[in-house]
Design a protein around this motif. Structure first.
Motif, mmCIF file in Angstrom:
data_model
loop_
_atom_site.group_PDB
_atom_site.id
_atom_site.type_symbol
_atom_site.label_atom_id
_atom_site.label_comp_id
_atom_site.label_asym_id
_atom_site.label_seq_id
_atom_site.Cartn_x
_atom_site.Cartn_y
_atom_site.Cartn_z
ATOM 1 N N GLU A 170 0.835 -1.202 0.000
ATOM 2 C CA GLU A 170 0.000 0.000 0.000
ATOM 3 C C GLU A 170 0.864 1.243 0.000
ATOM 4 O OE1 GLU A 170 -3.824 2.090 2.157
ATOM 5 O OE2 GLU A 170 -2.790 0.488 3.219
ATOM 6 N N LEU A 171 0.706 2.059 -1.029
ATOM 7 C CA LEU A 171 1.415 3.325 -1.123
ATOM 8 C C LEU A 171 0.604 4.409 -0.427
ATOM 9 C CD1 LEU A 171 2.569 3.201 -4.864
ATOM 10 C CD2 LEU A 171 3.753 2.358 -2.836
ATOM 11 N N GLY A 172 1.245 5.120 0.526
ATOM 12 C CA GLY A 172 0.534 6.133 1.295
ATOM 13 C C GLY A 172 -0.422 5.497 2.280
ATOM 14 N N ALA A 173 0.099 4.606 3.118
ATOM 15 C CA ALA A 173 -0.754 3.777 3.971
ATOM 16 C C ALA A 173 -1.510 4.569 5.043
ATOM 17 C CB ALA A 173 0.082 2.682 4.635
ATOM 18 N N GLY A 174 -0.896 5.626 5.579
ATOM 19 C CA GLY A 174 -1.574 6.403 6.623
ATOM 20 C C GLY A 174 -1.910 5.555 7.830
ATOM 21 N N ASP A 175 -3.155 5.661 8.317
ATOM 22 C CA ASP A 175 -3.549 4.901 9.499
ATOM 23 C C ASP A 175 -4.128 3.528 9.163
ATOM 24 O OD1 ASP A 175 -6.028 5.518 8.479
ATOM 25 O OD2 ASP A 175 -6.760 6.559 10.265
ATOM 26 N N GLY A 176 -4.251 3.211 7.863
ATOM 27 C CA GLY A 176 -4.712 1.884 7.460
ATOM 28 C C GLY A 176 -6.163 1.585 7.769
ATOM 29 N N ILE A 201 5.495 8.144 3.699
ATOM 30 C CA ILE A 201 6.602 9.073 3.890
ATOM 31 C C ILE A 201 6.801 9.402 5.370
ATOM 32 C CG2 ILE A 201 5.253 11.206 3.655
ATOM 33 C CD1 ILE A 201 7.578 12.324 1.980
ATOM 34 N N SER A 202 5.751 9.203 6.178
ATOM 35 C CA SER A 202 5.799 9.517 7.609
ATOM 36 C C SER A 202 6.142 8.263 8.408
ATOM 37 C CB SER A 202 4.454 10.077 8.078
ATOM 38 O OG SER A 202 4.430 10.193 9.493
ATOM 39 N N ALA A 203 7.361 8.228 8.981
ATOM 40 C CA ALA A 203 7.777 7.083 9.782
ATOM 41 C C ALA A 203 6.900 6.938 11.022
ATOM 42 C CB ALA A 203 9.242 7.241 10.191
ATOM 43 N N SER A 204 6.480 8.058 11.609
ATOM 44 C CA SER A 204 5.650 7.990 12.808
ATOM 45 C C SER A 204 4.285 7.375 12.502
ATOM 46 C CB SER A 204 5.476 9.384 13.424
ATOM 47 O OG SER A 204 4.840 10.260 12.519
ATOM 48 N N ALA A 205 3.724 7.714 11.320
ATOM 49 C CA ALA A 205 2.442 7.125 10.934
ATOM 50 C C ALA A 205 2.575 5.615 10.751
ATOM 51 C CB ALA A 205 1.930 7.774 9.646
ATOM 52 N N LEU A 206 3.699 5.176 10.166
ATOM 53 C CA LEU A 206 3.923 3.743 9.987
ATOM 54 C C LEU A 206 4.050 3.031 11.324
ATOM 55 C CD1 LEU A 206 6.439 3.525 7.003
ATOM 56 C CD2 LEU A 206 4.086 2.696 7.056
ATOM 57 N N GLU A 207 4.755 3.639 12.263
ATOM 58 C CA GLU A 207 4.916 3.029 13.587
ATOM 59 C C GLU A 207 3.562 2.834 14.259
ATOM 60 O OE1 GLU A 207 7.552 5.623 15.632
ATOM 61 O OE2 GLU A 207 9.318 5.067 14.427
ATOM 62 N N SER A 219 -0.920 -0.825 15.715
ATOM 63 C CA SER A 219 -2.353 -1.162 15.726
ATOM 64 C C SER A 219 -2.607 -2.518 15.069
ATOM 65 C CB SER A 219 -3.159 -0.071 15.009
ATOM 66 O OG SER A 219 -2.931 -0.085 13.613
ATOM 67 N N LEU A 220 -1.825 -2.857 14.044
ATOM 68 C CA LEU A 220 -1.992 -4.160 13.387
ATOM 69 C C LEU A 220 -1.585 -5.300 14.304
ATOM 70 C CD1 LEU A 220 -0.694 -3.275 9.809
ATOM 71 C CD2 LEU A 220 -3.022 -3.995 10.405
ATOM 72 N N ARG A 221 -0.584 -5.070 15.141
ATOM 73 C CA ARG A 221 -0.192 -6.116 16.095
ATOM 74 C C ARG A 221 -1.338 -6.443 17.042
ATOM 75 N NH1 ARG A 221 4.854 -3.027 16.900
ATOM 76 N NH2 ARG A 221 6.450 -3.903 15.503
ATOM 77 N N GLN A 222 -2.140 -5.437 17.351
ATOM 78 C CA GLN A 222 -3.286 -5.649 18.229
ATOM 79 C C GLN A 222 -4.471 -6.263 17.488
ATOM 80 O OE1 GLN A 222 -3.403 -5.014 21.617
ATOM 81 N NE2 GLN A 222 -1.214 -4.573 21.452
ATOM 82 N N GLU A 223 -4.762 -5.764 16.280
ATOM 83 C CA GLU A 223 -5.974 -6.151 15.566
ATOM 84 C C GLU A 223 -5.802 -7.373 14.673
ATOM 85 O OE1 GLU A 223 -7.966 -2.758 13.719
ATOM 86 O OE2 GLU A 223 -6.741 -1.442 14.968
ATOM 87 N N LEU A 224 -4.616 -7.526 14.061
ATOM 88 C CA LEU A 224 -4.344 -8.660 13.170
ATOM 89 C C LEU A 224 -2.974 -9.235 13.518
ATOM 90 C CD1 LEU A 224 -5.547 -7.051 9.800
ATOM 91 C CD2 LEU A 224 -6.750 -8.814 11.110
ATOM 92 N N PRO A 225 -2.848 -9.834 14.705
ATOM 93 C CA PRO A 225 -1.523 -10.260 15.189
ATOM 94 C C PRO A 225 -0.848 -11.315 14.321
ATOM 95 C CG PRO A 225 -3.286 -11.135 16.577
ATOM 96 C CD PRO A 225 -3.917 -10.133 15.676
#
Length: 318
Positions: free
Chosen positions: A77-83, A107-113, A118-124
């Motif tokens: 996904e290009l430009g993933a944002g908050d997913g 482009i935002s490392a903080s947004a990716l983090e 959140s994915l670790r919690q929702e889709l571990p």
């Protein structure tokens, strides 16, 4: 040299002066855009989300159709944002194929983090391979991955490119893909011009703050001295071309100094406008023509009931 300062110098050498919307997205900008997505005037996010909720299973099947049974599938996904929207598709794909790797690019490392947390919690059980990069670097990395691919470019981000650049970008995006791979692109469709303009000029002023954040970044990261009180946010939509543009307009004549450019100064006239964003709106025939120009074919189109937005599955010709 400071990349942001270099961009300012290049953009201010143009007529009219320009600054790229990609620099909106530092940590503060990403938070502001999340607020924008929830505004009553800003229809694109909730409309695309409604498409995924109503037709997610069919979209998932269309994206996975080219992958062989049991073959790993890269969901890039290009430009993933908050997913927010993508998580719906990931759940559908997890139920339709044995092995998925999610590759969010932003482009935002903080947004990716934040997204990966959140994915670790929702889709571990979902493996992730986040990539903090601009699109050019992401396309290079994409070409090096041998897995089958489902590439996502959502939210009508394609509209942020000028018309000639849209085909060029899609052509570059298609280059590393095989005929079995799939590309899902979101397109904001033409509609009531007043609705479109309001989406970029909300009553609460959040979009204006998002625009001003570009000047804040230049002050903080390039040592510029923009006085935000001397600027105003101005959006405008041209229904004849489908071009939605945003500007920062100088309220008075001013001189801006940039420390990262060895103190270089830029003269800005009273009421001079700096273009910060373009967001083109499309018709369905335009989308088909654009795809063909880029060497792609339309596989399937998914729309909301009102016809405000289209998520289009594409494949390379051949």
């Amino acid at each position: 040299m400071n990349h942001l300062a270099e961009h300012l110098a290049a953009g201010f050498a143009q007529v009219p002066k320009t600054l790229s919307s990609k620099y909106f997205y530092d940590a503060a900008g990403s938070r502001l855009f999340q607020q924008i997505m929830g505004l009553p005037e800003y229809y694109p996010t909730r409309t695309e989300l409604a498409i995924f909720r109503a037709q997610g299973a069919a979209i998932g099947r269309a994206l996975a159709a080219g992958a062989a049974a049991g073959q790993p599938l890269d969901v890039v996904e290009l430009g993933a944002g908050d997913g927010l929207k993508t998580k719906l598709l990931l759940r559908e794909l997890l139920g339709q194929t044995l092995s998925i790797i999610y590759v969010p690019v932003d482009i935002s490392a903080s947004a990716l983090e934040e997204l990966v947390a959140s994915l670790r919690q929702e889709l571990p059980a979902l493996p992730t391979a986040p990539l903090a990069a601009e699109y050019g670097a992401a396309l290079t990395a994409l070409a090096e991955r041998p897995e089958a691919k489902a590439v996502l470019f959502l939210g009508s981000n394609i509209g942020n490119f000028a018309p000639a650049e849209q085909a060029e970008f899609l052509r570059a995006l298609a280059r590393p893909l095989t005929p079995a791979d799939r590309l899902l692109v979101g397109f904001d469709l033409r509609k009531d011009p007043r609705r479109i303009r309001a989406a970029y000029d909300d009553a609460q002023g959040v979009t204006a703050e998002f625009n001003f954040n570009l000047l804040r970044r230049l002050n903080a990261e390039a040592g510029a001295n923009f006085d935000l009180a001397q600027w105003q946010h101005f959006p405008d939509y041209d229904p004849s071309t489908g071009a939605m543009r945003s500007w920062l307009v100088s309220r008075r004549a001013q001189t801006v100094q940039v420390a990262a450019l060895a103190g270089q100064t830029f003269e800005i006239a009273a009421w001079e406008a700096i273009q910060t964003e373009s967001s083109y709106k499309f018709t369905l025939p335009q989308i088909t023509e654009l795809a063909a120009t880029a060497g792609l074919r339309v596989v399937e189109v998914f729309q909301d009931e009102a016809g405000d937005f289209a998520d289009v599955v594409l494949a390379v010709e051949g």
